[in-house]
Design an enzyme around this catalytic site. Structure first.
Site, PDB file in Angstrom:
ATOM      1  N   CYS A  96      42.464  34.095  33.313  1.00 24.56           N
ATOM      2  CA  CYS A  96      41.223  33.344  33.084  1.00 24.56           C
ATOM      3  C   CYS A  96      41.069  32.807  31.651  1.00 24.56           C
ATOM      4  CB  CYS A  96      40.022  34.188  33.462  1.00 24.56           C
ATOM      5  SG  CYS A  96      40.048  35.837  32.762  1.00 24.56           S
ATOM      6  N   HIS A 142      34.534  31.891  29.030  1.00 28.56           N
ATOM      7  CA  HIS A 142      35.414  32.320  27.931  1.00 28.56           C
ATOM      8  C   HIS A 142      35.516  31.189  26.905  1.00 28.56           C
ATOM      9  CE1 HIS A 142      36.383  35.739  30.255  1.00 28.56           C
ATOM     10  NE2 HIS A 142      37.639  35.500  30.585  1.00 28.56           N
TER      11      HIS A 142
HETATM   12  P1  NAP Z   1      38.844  44.939  42.820  1.00 31.01           P
HETATM   13  O1  NAP Z   1      37.408  44.581  42.756  1.00 31.01           O
HETATM   14  O2  NAP Z   1      39.230  46.351  42.546  1.00 31.01           O
HETATM   15  O3  NAP Z   1      39.364  44.546  44.302  1.00 31.01           O
HETATM   16  C1  NAP Z   1      40.643  44.889  44.738  1.00 31.01           C
HETATM   17  C2  NAP Z   1      40.866  44.402  46.158  1.00 31.01           C
HETATM   18  O4  NAP Z   1      42.177  44.835  46.554  1.00 31.01           O
HETATM   19  C3  NAP Z   1      39.889  45.000  47.183  1.00 31.01           C
HETATM   20  O5  NAP Z   1      39.663  44.085  48.202  1.00 31.01           O
HETATM   21  C4  NAP Z   1      40.655  46.196  47.712  1.00 31.01           C
HETATM   22  O6  NAP Z   1      40.262  46.570  49.025  1.00 31.01           O
HETATM   23  C5  NAP Z   1      42.043  45.619  47.746  1.00 31.01           C
HETATM   24  N1  NAP Z   1      43.056  46.680  47.761  1.00 31.01           N
HETATM   25  C6  NAP Z   1      43.114  47.780  46.973  1.00 31.01           C
HETATM   26  N2  NAP Z   1      44.165  48.548  47.332  1.00 31.01           N
HETATM   27  C7  NAP Z   1      44.741  47.953  48.392  1.00 31.01           C
HETATM   28  C8  NAP Z   1      45.839  48.264  49.229  1.00 31.01           C
HETATM   29  N3  NAP Z   1      46.560  49.373  49.047  1.00 31.01           N
HETATM   30  N4  NAP Z   1      46.164  47.408  50.214  1.00 31.01           N
HETATM   31  C9  NAP Z   1      45.456  46.271  50.411  1.00 31.01           C
HETATM   32  N5  NAP Z   1      44.398  45.917  49.655  1.00 31.01           N
HETATM   33  C10 NAP Z   1      44.042  46.749  48.660  1.00 31.01           C
HETATM   34  O7  NAP Z   1      39.734  44.049  41.857  1.00 31.01           O
HETATM   35  P2  NAP Z   1      39.411  42.578  41.247  1.00 31.01           P
HETATM   36  O8  NAP Z   1      38.711  42.741  39.957  1.00 31.01           O
HETATM   37  O9  NAP Z   1      38.772  41.752  42.324  1.00 31.01           O
HETATM   38  O10 NAP Z   1      40.879  42.031  40.952  1.00 31.01           O
HETATM   39  C11 NAP Z   1      41.729  41.619  42.003  1.00 31.01           C
HETATM   40  C12 NAP Z   1      42.998  40.931  41.492  1.00 31.01           C
HETATM   41  O11 NAP Z   1      42.652  39.768  40.766  1.00 31.01           O
HETATM   42  C13 NAP Z   1      43.835  41.790  40.528  1.00 31.01           C
HETATM   43  O12 NAP Z   1      45.187  41.571  40.820  1.00 31.01           O
HETATM   44  C14 NAP Z   1      43.487  41.282  39.174  1.00 31.01           C
HETATM   45  O13 NAP Z   1      44.563  41.410  38.273  1.00 31.01           O
HETATM   46  C15 NAP Z   1      43.227  39.819  39.470  1.00 31.01           C
HETATM   47  N6  NAP Z   1      42.289  39.216  38.515  1.00 31.01           N
HETATM   48  C16 NAP Z   1      42.594  38.028  37.998  1.00 31.01           C
HETATM   49  C17 NAP Z   1      41.742  37.426  37.119  1.00 31.01           C
HETATM   50  C18 NAP Z   1      42.152  36.124  36.521  1.00 31.01           C
HETATM   51  O14 NAP Z   1      42.287  36.042  35.364  1.00 31.01           O
HETATM   52  N7  NAP Z   1      42.372  35.075  37.260  1.00 31.01           N
HETATM   53  C19 NAP Z   1      40.535  38.018  36.769  1.00 31.01           C
HETATM   54  C20 NAP Z   1      40.227  39.233  37.312  1.00 31.01           C
HETATM   55  C21 NAP Z   1      41.124  39.824  38.190  1.00 31.01           C
HETATM   56  P3  NAP Z   1      39.216  47.791  49.290  1.00 31.01           P
HETATM   57  O15 NAP Z   1      37.849  47.239  49.021  1.00 31.01           O
HETATM   58  O16 NAP Z   1      39.421  48.112  50.717  1.00 31.01           O
HETATM   59  O17 NAP Z   1      39.573  48.892  48.357  1.00 31.01           O
END
Ligand code: NAP
Length: 348
Positions: free
Chosen positions: A149, A241
Site C-alpha cells: 500500500c 499514506h
Molecule cells: P486478516 O484480517 O487476518 O484476514 C486473513 C484472512 O485469511 C481471513 O479471511 C482468514 O479466514 C483467512 N485465513 C487465515 N488462515 C487461513 C487458512 N489456513 N486457510 C484459508 N484462509 C485462511 O488479514 P488481512 O489484514 O485482511 O490481510 C490479508 C492479506 O492481505 C495478507 O496477506 C496481508 O499481507 C495482505 N495485506 C496487504 C496489504 C497491502 O499493502 N496491499 C495491506 C494489508 C494486508 P478466517 O476468518 O476464517 O480466519
C-alpha cells in the site's frame, strides 16, 4: 450489455477481504458469488463468519453466501486473494494450478520473477510474462499481484517522471493505521504518537518500486536500476499514506517539467475507460499545504495519487509529497483494476 463475470474472494472474512467485498459491490463487470476463508469459517454464512469492521453495512447479497474453504473446485475462474500471508503461497498456487486466475493482494508472490507486480497505469506490458509463468509452472491459470500500500503511492508519483531518468529516490512515509489491519497498532502506541517502524515495509517499498518501474524485455521483467531508500513510519491517521519523496534524475529538468508530467499523465486504464480507473491517475495540487490524508485521500473514489509541493532539493534534484488511499488504491481497488485490465485485454 455483457453478462457479469462471477468472481470469488479468498480470505473474504478478513480485513482486506472485507474491502474487496465492499469495493466489488455494484461493480459493472464483476459479480461476487463465492467467498473463501479458513476451516474456522467454512460452512458458515458470510454474516456469521465475519466480524464486519468497515463503515456501512455488509452487502446483503454477500451476507447470505456460504463460506467455502480455500480449495479450488467450485470457485469462479477469477478469484481475488486476501488470504493470510502464512498460507497464501500454497493456496494461490493451488488455484493457479487448477486453472484460476488469482489476482492477489498478498505479498507472497509479488517478487517472483515470473509474476507481474502490476500497476495498470505504469506497467500493463508486464502481463506479457504470463505465458512464461504458465509454461514454467505448468499452470493453466495465473497469478498477478498488486503492490504494497505504500509502494503504490510512491510508484504512481514516480511513473510520470520515469522519462527523466530516475537515478536515486529517498522516501519517508507517514502511513495510516488502517494499513495495519485489525486490531492493528495498539492505541497506547499510536495515540498522539509516531511509530518509526513498520516491519518489512521499507524493504518491500525499495524492491517493489524497482520491479514495478522496470521493463518487460519480452523474455523477463528487468528491474529499474535506480537506488531507492525508504523510511516508513506509522502515524495517527485513519486512511491515506503520505510519501515525502526526493528524486535525482539523469537529465536536466525544471520543476515545471515535473508538474507538466504529473498534469498530463494518462495511461491504458484511462484510454480503455476501465470502470475503476480514475479519470486522472495523478493529480497535482498546487496549494502549498496539500495533499492531506483527511481532505484528499477519498477523492476520485480513492483511486488516484495526489502530488503536491514540487520544489528543488539541495541534496537530490527535486522533492515533493505524494498521497494515496491505502485500503482502496493500496489494496482492493488496485487488485480490481488489475482484473479489469486483464478482462479488457482478453486475458481472463
Ligand atoms: P486478516 O484480517 O487476518 O484476514 C486473513 C484472512 O485469511 C481471513 O479471511 C482468514 O479466514 C483467512 N485465513 C487465515 N488462515 C487461513 C487458512 N489456513 N486457510 C484459508 N484462509 C485462511 O488479514 P488481512 O489484514 O485482511 O490481510 C490479508 C492479506 O492481505 C495478507 O496477506 C496481508 O499481507 C495482505 N495485506 C496487504 C496489504 C497491502 O499493502 N496491499 C495491506 C494489508 C494486508 P478466517 O476468518 O476464517 O480466519
Amino acid at each position: 450489455m455483457q453478462p457479469q463475470i462471477e468472481v470469488g474472494v479468498l480470505g473474504a472474512t478478513g480485513m482486506v477481504g472485507q474491502h474487496f467485498v465492499k469495493f466489488l459491490q455494484g461493480h459493472p463487470w464483476f459479480k461476487l458469488t463465492w467467498v473463501g476463508a479458513s476451516d474456522r469459517s467454512a460452512g458458515k454464512k458470510y454474516r456469521e463468519a465475519t466480524a464486519w469492521r468497515l463503515a456501512g453495512q455488509m452487502p446483503a447479497e454477500v451476507a447470505e453466501l456460504t463460506v467455502s474453504d480455500c480449495k479450488p473446485g467450485n470457485a469462479p475462474k477469477l478469484v481475488f486473494s486476501a488470504t493470510d500471508a502464512s498460507v497464501a503461497t500454497e493456496i494461490e498456487q493451488a488455484f493457479a494450478n487448477a486453472g484460476h486466475t488469482v489476482v492477489s493482494n498478498s505479498r507472497n508472490h509479488r517478487m517472483d520473477a515470473d509474476v507481474p507486480l502490476l500497476v495498470p497505469e505504469l506497467n500493463a506490458d508486464h502481463l506479457g510474462i504470463l505465458p512464461a509463468q504458465r509454461a514454467k509452472r505448468g499452470w493453466s491459470g495465473a497469478i498477478v499481484t498488486n503492490p504494497n500500500c505504500s509502494t503504490i503511492v510512491l510508484t504512481m508519483a514516480l511513473g510520470p517522471l520515469k522519462q527523466f531518468g530516475i537515478q536515486r529516490v529517498l522516501v519517508t512515509t507517514m502511513q495510516a493505521i488502517s494499513g495495519a489491519g485489525y486490531p492493528g497498532v495498539p492505541s497506547m502506541d499510536i495515540t498522539a504518537n509516531v511509530v518509526p517502524y513498520i516491519g518489512g515495509e521499507e524493504e518491500k517499498m525499495q524492491i517493489e518500486t524497482q520491479k514495478i518501474l522496470g521493463d518487460f524485455t519480452g523474455g523477463e521483467l528487468r528491474a529499474l536500476e535506480a537506488k531507492v531508500s525508504a523510511h516508513c513510519n506509522r502515524v495517527p491517521v485513519v486512511d491515506g499514506h503520505l510519501a515525502a519523496t526526493s528524486v535525482e534524475f539523469s537529465s536536466k529538468v525544471k520543476a515545471e517539467d515535473l508538474i507538466a508530467a504529473f498534469d498530463t499523465f494518462t495511461a491504458m486504464p484511462q484510454q480503455l475507460n476501465l470502470p475503476s480507473a480514475p479519470k486522472r491517475p495523478v493529480i497535482y495540487m498546487p496549494a502549498a499545504d496539500r495533499p492531506q490524508p483527511r481532505r484528499d485521500a477519498e477523492r476520485e473514489n480513492g483511486m488516484a495519487c495526489f502530488v503536491g509541493r514540487v520544489r528543488e532539493c539541495p541534496v537530490f534534484d527535486f522533492k515533493f509529497i505524494a498521497l494515496g488511499h491505502n485500503t482502496v488504491r493500496g489494496a482492493a481497488g488496485a487488485a480490481v483494476l488489475n482484473a479489469e485490465l486483464m478482462q479488457a485485454q482478453g486475458l481472463l
